[in-house]
Design a protein around this motif. Sequence first.
Motif, PDB file in Angstrom:
ATOM      1  N   LYS A 281       0.848  -1.197   0.000  1.00 10.58           N
ATOM      2  CA  LYS A 281       0.000   0.000   0.000  1.00 10.58           C
ATOM      3  C   LYS A 281       0.878   1.239   0.000  1.00 10.58           C
ATOM      4  O   LYS A 281       1.798   1.356   0.816  1.00 10.58           O
ATOM      5  CB  LYS A 281      -0.917   0.003   1.227  1.00 10.58           C
ATOM      6  N   PHE A 282       0.582   2.147  -0.911  1.00 11.96           N
ATOM      7  CA  PHE A 282       1.229   3.456  -0.951  1.00 11.96           C
ATOM      8  C   PHE A 282       0.199   4.469  -0.465  1.00 11.96           C
ATOM      9  O   PHE A 282      -0.843   4.660  -1.097  1.00 11.96           O
ATOM     10  CB  PHE A 282       1.693   3.812  -2.361  1.00 11.96           C
TER      11      PHE A 282
ATOM     12  N   HIS B 242      -6.468 -11.176  13.163  1.00 13.77           N
ATOM     13  CA  HIS B 242      -6.741 -10.427  11.939  1.00 13.77           C
ATOM     14  C   HIS B 242      -5.470 -10.348  11.082  1.00 13.77           C
ATOM     15  O   HIS B 242      -4.381 -10.171  11.620  1.00 13.77           O
ATOM     16  CB  HIS B 242      -7.150  -8.983  12.259  1.00 13.77           C
ATOM     17  N   PRO B 243      -5.613 -10.413   9.744  1.00  9.72           N
ATOM     18  CA  PRO B 243      -4.469 -10.041   8.907  1.00  9.72           C
ATOM     19  C   PRO B 243      -4.146  -8.569   9.159  1.00  9.72           C
ATOM     20  O   PRO B 243      -5.050  -7.781   9.452  1.00  9.72           O
ATOM     21  CB  PRO B 243      -4.973 -10.278   7.479  1.00  9.72           C
ATOM     22  N   TYR B 244      -2.867  -8.215   9.062  1.00 13.84           N
ATOM     23  CA  TYR B 244      -2.524  -6.829   9.396  1.00 13.84           C
ATOM     24  C   TYR B 244      -1.619  -6.173   8.348  1.00 13.84           C
ATOM     25  O   TYR B 244      -0.814  -6.815   7.698  1.00 13.84           O
ATOM     26  CB  TYR B 244      -1.883  -6.737  10.781  1.00 13.84           C
ATOM     27  N   PHE B 245      -1.833  -4.869   8.229  1.00 19.73           N
ATOM     28  CA  PHE B 245      -0.949  -3.985   7.464  1.00 19.73           C
ATOM     29  C   PHE B 245       0.129  -3.515   8.434  1.00 19.73           C
ATOM     30  O   PHE B 245      -0.180  -3.115   9.559  1.00 19.73           O
ATOM     31  CB  PHE B 245      -1.713  -2.763   6.951  1.00 19.73           C
TER      32      PHE B 245
ATOM     33  N   ALA C  52       9.034  -7.480   5.235  1.00 18.55           N
ATOM     34  CA  ALA C  52       8.284  -8.508   4.500  1.00 18.55           C
ATOM     35  C   ALA C  52       8.339  -9.862   5.194  1.00 18.55           C
ATOM     36  O   ALA C  52       7.535 -10.746   4.886  1.00 18.55           O
ATOM     37  CB  ALA C  52       8.821  -8.618   3.071  1.00 18.55           C
ATOM     38  N   GLN C  53       9.267 -10.025   6.148  1.00 15.23           N
ATOM     39  CA  GLN C  53       9.396 -11.302   6.867  1.00 15.23           C
ATOM     40  C   GLN C  53       8.586 -11.339   8.164  1.00 15.23           C
ATOM     41  O   GLN C  53       8.641 -12.323   8.902  1.00 15.23           O
ATOM     42  CB  GLN C  53      10.877 -11.577   7.199  1.00 15.23           C
TER      43      GLN C  53
ATOM     44  N   TYR D 240       0.232  -9.004   6.354  1.00 15.30           N
ATOM     45  CA  TYR D 240      -0.556  -9.203   5.135  1.00 15.30           C
ATOM     46  C   TYR D 240      -0.133  -8.193   4.073  1.00 15.30           C
ATOM     47  O   TYR D 240      -0.082  -8.507   2.884  1.00 15.30           O
ATOM     48  CB  TYR D 240      -2.042  -9.032   5.470  1.00 15.30           C
ATOM     49  N   ALA D 241       0.165  -6.959   4.513  1.00 17.28           N
ATOM     50  CA  ALA D 241       0.527  -5.885   3.577  1.00 17.28           C
ATOM     51  C   ALA D 241       1.507  -4.939   4.250  1.00 17.28           C
ATOM     52  O   ALA D 241       1.515  -4.792   5.479  1.00 17.28           O
ATOM     53  CB  ALA D 241      -0.717  -5.117   3.139  1.00 17.28           C
TER      54      ALA D 241
END
Length: 203
Positions: A4-5, A150-153, A167-168, A172-173
């Motif tokens: 996400k930008f 929950h998946p998380y940003f 990224a590791q 999720y994002a």
Amino acid sequence: MKLKFCGLTRIEDIEAANETRPDYIGFVFADSRRHVSDLDAARLKEHLDPEIKAVGVFVNDEPEHIAALVRDEVIDLIQLHGDENEHYIKKLRRLTNAPIIYAVRVETHRDIEEADRLPVDYLLLDTYVKHAYGGSGKTFDWSLIGETSHPYFLAGGLNEENITRAAQTGAYALDLSSGIETDDTKDTDKMRRVAALVKGAHQ
């Protein structure tokens, strides 16, 4: 791994996003140097590749206003970055079916645990800074994250130097704003390099 930008404000930013292909872009409707008006966001969205989802970022806004932006197809997802509670979220749910991202300013793991109980679709884990709702450009201790339902940003101070490590984390994002800017303006070259690094981390 999604990307996400956030904090796009100009047509040039949209063109850069269309080229670099993040999964999401963010329009900030809250008080911020990256603030966009409803009208400006609508104009920008018209130029955005329809495969890229637009997220509206709000701080303690009126649920009816947020729902109207979804209805008018200015935004596809909702990001709550203020003091919104469960009652507020349930009211918003009655007004719109758009996915909700709930931002957590992480000071301890307990902050994440409490937010994890809310009826939202995603969390966004950001750095706790006193008297600020986000956009600090600082990272937090990622070891605090632990398990989430929950998946998380993951947000807060992400840039080219730490994006591969970010990224590791199990996110999720990855969510970047100041890390893709030069002199407070979105930098297409940085967006290209970050997008390539994230793609490379998940080949």
